[in-house]
Enzyme design. Sequence first.
Site, PDB file in Angstrom:
ATOM      1  N   ARG A  73       1.115   1.747  -6.082  1.00 51.70           N
ATOM      2  CA  ARG A  73       1.294   0.766  -4.992  1.00 51.70           C
ATOM      3  C   ARG A  73      -0.011   0.109  -4.587  1.00 51.70           C
ATOM      4  NH1 ARG A  73       6.204   1.387  -2.464  1.00 51.70           N
ATOM      5  NH2 ARG A  73       5.465   0.254  -0.653  1.00 51.70           N
ATOM      6  N   HIS A  89      17.560 -32.260 -31.332  1.00 58.92           N
ATOM      7  CA  HIS A  89      16.380 -32.742 -32.092  1.00 58.92           C
ATOM      8  C   HIS A  89      15.747 -31.639 -32.922  1.00 58.92           C
ATOM      9  CE1 HIS A  89      16.721 -36.418 -29.754  1.00 58.92           C
ATOM     10  NE2 HIS A  89      16.909 -35.645 -28.718  1.00 58.92           N
ATOM     11  N   TRP A 135      -3.705  -1.658  -1.276  1.00 60.10           N
ATOM     12  CA  TRP A 135      -3.647  -2.886  -2.067  1.00 60.10           C
ATOM     13  C   TRP A 135      -4.070  -3.981  -1.087  1.00 60.10           C
ATOM     14  CZ3 TRP A 135      -3.161  -4.168  -7.026  1.00 60.10           C
ATOM     15  CH2 TRP A 135      -2.911  -5.485  -7.350  1.00 60.10           C
ATOM     16  N   LYS A 137      10.373 -13.132 -21.760  1.00 54.95           N
ATOM     17  CA  LYS A 137      10.723 -11.742 -21.434  1.00 54.95           C
ATOM     18  C   LYS A 137      11.427 -11.091 -22.619  1.00 54.95           C
ATOM     19  CE  LYS A 137       8.635 -10.914 -18.695  1.00 54.95           C
ATOM     20  NZ  LYS A 137       7.853 -12.032 -18.393  1.00 54.95           N
ATOM     21  N   GLU A 193       8.999 -10.545 -25.663  1.00 52.92           N
ATOM     22  CA  GLU A 193       7.843  -9.643 -25.539  1.00 52.92           C
ATOM     23  C   GLU A 193       8.256  -8.177 -25.369  1.00 52.92           C
ATOM     24  OE1 GLU A 193       5.105 -10.046 -22.233  1.00 52.92           O
ATOM     25  OE2 GLU A 193       6.647 -10.921 -20.979  1.00 52.92           O
ATOM     26  N   GLU A 201      10.848 -18.784 -19.453  1.00 58.37           N
ATOM     27  CA  GLU A 201      10.448 -17.435 -18.999  1.00 58.37           C
ATOM     28  C   GLU A 201      11.449 -16.396 -19.488  1.00 58.37           C
ATOM     29  OE1 GLU A 201       7.971 -16.014 -18.054  1.00 58.37           O
ATOM     30  OE2 GLU A 201       8.707 -14.133 -17.193  1.00 58.37           O
ATOM     31  N   LYS A 214      -1.819  -5.906 -20.396  1.00 63.67           N
ATOM     32  CA  LYS A 214      -1.418  -6.434 -19.084  1.00 63.67           C
ATOM     33  C   LYS A 214      -2.318  -7.600 -18.678  1.00 63.67           C
ATOM     34  CE  LYS A 214       0.887  -6.797 -15.346  1.00 63.67           C
ATOM     35  NZ  LYS A 214       2.231  -7.455 -15.454  1.00 63.67           N
ATOM     36  N   CYS A 266       0.865  -1.183   0.000  1.00 63.39           N
ATOM     37  CA  CYS A 266       0.000   0.000   0.000  1.00 63.39           C
ATOM     38  C   CYS A 266       0.900   1.231   0.000  1.00 63.39           C
ATOM     39  CB  CYS A 266      -0.855   0.017   1.260  1.00 63.39           C
ATOM     40  SG  CYS A 266      -1.836  -1.469   1.470  1.00 63.39           S
ATOM     41  N   ASN A 282       1.225   0.230   5.873  1.00 65.92           N
ATOM     42  CA  ASN A 282       1.663  -0.547   4.707  1.00 65.92           C
ATOM     43  C   ASN A 282       2.422  -1.754   5.248  1.00 65.92           C
ATOM     44  OD1 ASN A 282       2.533  -1.535   2.242  1.00 65.92           O
ATOM     45  ND2 ASN A 282       4.425  -0.328   2.325  1.00 65.92           N
ATOM     46  N   GLY A 283       1.990  -2.975   4.883  1.00 63.24           N
ATOM     47  CA  GLY A 283       2.688  -4.183   5.340  1.00 63.24           C
ATOM     48  C   GLY A 283       1.683  -5.235   5.769  1.00 63.24           C
TER      49      GLY A 283
HETATM   50  C1  AGP Z   1       3.970 -11.978 -19.093  1.00 66.55           C
HETATM   51  O1  AGP Z   1       5.026 -11.049 -19.072  1.00 66.55           O
HETATM   52  C2  AGP Z   1       2.795 -11.497 -19.939  1.00 66.55           C
HETATM   53  N1  AGP Z   1       2.363 -10.231 -19.507  1.00 66.55           N
HETATM   54  C3  AGP Z   1       1.697 -12.560 -20.034  1.00 66.55           C
HETATM   55  O2  AGP Z   1       2.291 -13.735 -20.535  1.00 66.55           O
HETATM   56  C4  AGP Z   1       0.979 -12.899 -18.710  1.00 66.55           C
HETATM   57  O3  AGP Z   1       1.847 -13.599 -17.858  1.00 66.55           O
HETATM   58  C5  AGP Z   1      -0.230 -13.782 -19.033  1.00 66.55           C
HETATM   59  O4  AGP Z   1      -1.105 -13.024 -19.860  1.00 66.55           O
HETATM   60  C6  AGP Z   1      -0.996 -14.258 -17.785  1.00 66.55           C
HETATM   61  O5  AGP Z   1      -1.528 -13.161 -17.101  1.00 66.55           O
HETATM   62  P1  AGP Z   1      -2.113 -13.404 -15.597  1.00 66.55           P
HETATM   63  O6  AGP Z   1      -0.958 -13.845 -14.764  1.00 66.55           O
HETATM   64  O7  AGP Z   1      -2.681 -12.081 -15.176  1.00 66.55           O
HETATM   65  O8  AGP Z   1      -3.159 -14.475 -15.689  1.00 66.55           O
END
Ligand code: AGP
Length: 624
Positions: free
Chosen positions: A27, A506, A75, A487, A490, A483, A619, A2, A101-102
């Site tokens: 936050r 393969h 939050w 990163k 994307e 992962e 997002k 928060c 906050n915490g």
């Molecule tokens: C990850 O960097 C992306 N923004 C995307 O793959 C994300 O992880 C995926 O859309 C899942 O979102 P969520 O965790 O809100 O379900």
Amino acid sequence: MCGIVGYVGKRQASGICLDGLKRLEYRGYDSAGISVLTEDGQLNSLKTVGKLSILCEALQQKPLSGALGIGHTRWATHGRPSQENSHPHISGNSRIAVVHNGIIENYQELREGLIRDGVKFASQTDSETMAHLVQKHYDGDLREAVCRAVRELHGAFAFGVICADSPGQLVAVRRFSPLVVGIGEGENFIASDMGAIRKETDKVYVIDDNEVASLTAEGVELTGLDGAAIEREVFVIPWPAEAAEKGGHKHFMHKEIHEQPDTIRACLTGRVASPDRPIMLDGLGLSEDEIRNMRRVVFTACGTAYHAGMTGRFLMEKLARIPSEVDLAAELRDRDPMVLDHTLCVVISQSGETADTLAALRSMKEKGAKILAVLNVVDSSIARESDGVIYIQAGPEIGVASTKCYTSQTLTLTMLALYFSQVRGTLTEDELRSYRQELLRLPESAKVLLAREDAIREVALKHYERTDALYLARGVNVPSAMEGALKMKEISYIHAEGYSAGEMKHGPIALIEPKCFTVAIAIAGEVYEKMIGNIMEIKARSGPMIVVATDGDARIPDAGVDPHAESDDFSAQPNDMVWVPPMPEMLSPILLGIPLQLLSYHTADLRGKDIDQPRNLAKTVTVE
Ligand code: AGP
């Protein structure tokens, strides 16, 4: 996570607090509120649910006047977003207001004790406990009352406290949650971070754990909980006010990468108290018998959350010895899986709103699986449809590319596997103790990794103009490779693929050429020797190589280097290194996200990309 603010001086507190909260909204934005002490000694508060703009409108209708005030943007961690759960929280005698906050770990027992003493609670939050404790200890000295109250608390906190019987005084204290004191001319401030008050002053005290600040318009006194005075250098904030929200960082993603020591600690708080105490996970919606009788665990998610689920699946099987699998949410629902008795479906999501993940949850629930969600956003759609929920406590993640949430999802799933192994007795007490000890070291290890950012940027400088990348690992770190590749693709738009290194021969090895760099995770552990072999195979085909390796490993820099090759041939050049401190292999996926996040961040930055809002991405993906 928060945001808290506070003001004492000659100007109107509410406007200054509101302005500070606007810079802290990243936050948390579930609810917000302000309390102000009026000239005639009345404590007036205004609290609203939802974004800060709602509080702004309410204040225009009902202004709060007074030169002493505190504010909060929430939050939710304990108690859903609601009017009564919003801060500031008020003591029973309506004379004291508190913002927090915490997470107060022992709030339940404190709450029960206060209720036995006749206290009436107005909310379900842990934070309200502090308002009643300060009242209990107040005998005219607000600072002393706050110190006595804090001595009863376990957990992480930063508080701002004002009292109608101590006009002109604002007291603040912290432990494990950030807090700064702003120093003005005839006025002083508190805030969760410097950005919130940078517009008012560039001079701050950075407060350390178990330190107390007592502010008046005339000055600031810093002491320990024992009252002993503390001398502290004034820190001059080097960046301008307009960089405030990002705390001086160029992008939210960079800021969130650097929040990870704090967010890892927040995720551990209340769950891993010490090496000698069992891991505590509540809200699972599972009895110990159900855990003992569990026959299958299915992990499901999308994107980054799916990669965390891959680690969860690996560790659930390896540590808790339960047959486990992991599936992309979109595929799980479409393949109409068989679900037998004693099946748990673990659903992982930062937003708790991803359509594919919600659809997979509903499908598995319909087939009779118990649903456990691992989430960041409290009270989200997935939370409301799950039998149990574990919150990762990472606070809002603004950058579209998930970083701190990936780390905390992976940590939470690691704790889940260890908790299940505790209940099922599949690990010895010594093994469990050792894991708990290592988990408690994670915040410091994350700091060590972040301190190596410049070296990682140097590596990015050598490769950012290439067009393709291969990320390779084996065993528990295959998800780390996946992962790391996600990163990179994307935010830098380099075509990056994550693969099990065992798969390289393969097919993927056909990609190796100078325009395609390879990132290999070869830390000390069970699969190290096999990774050395893969590195040599790539070097022999003159592929540019970046290796994530354990400090002091003398073999890796020159692994696969052919001394007889032409000098402009990559097979003659030593490997580029990303060094990491020694870490237990089974816990390494929690930390290895950090250097790979930094590598992708600096590569994308060098390529001039829109890092916080990459093209074509959102997002939260609320469509299937
Ligand atoms: C990850 O960097 C992306 N923004 C995307 O793959 C994300 O992880 C995926 O859309 C899942 O979102 P969520 O965790 O809100 O379900």
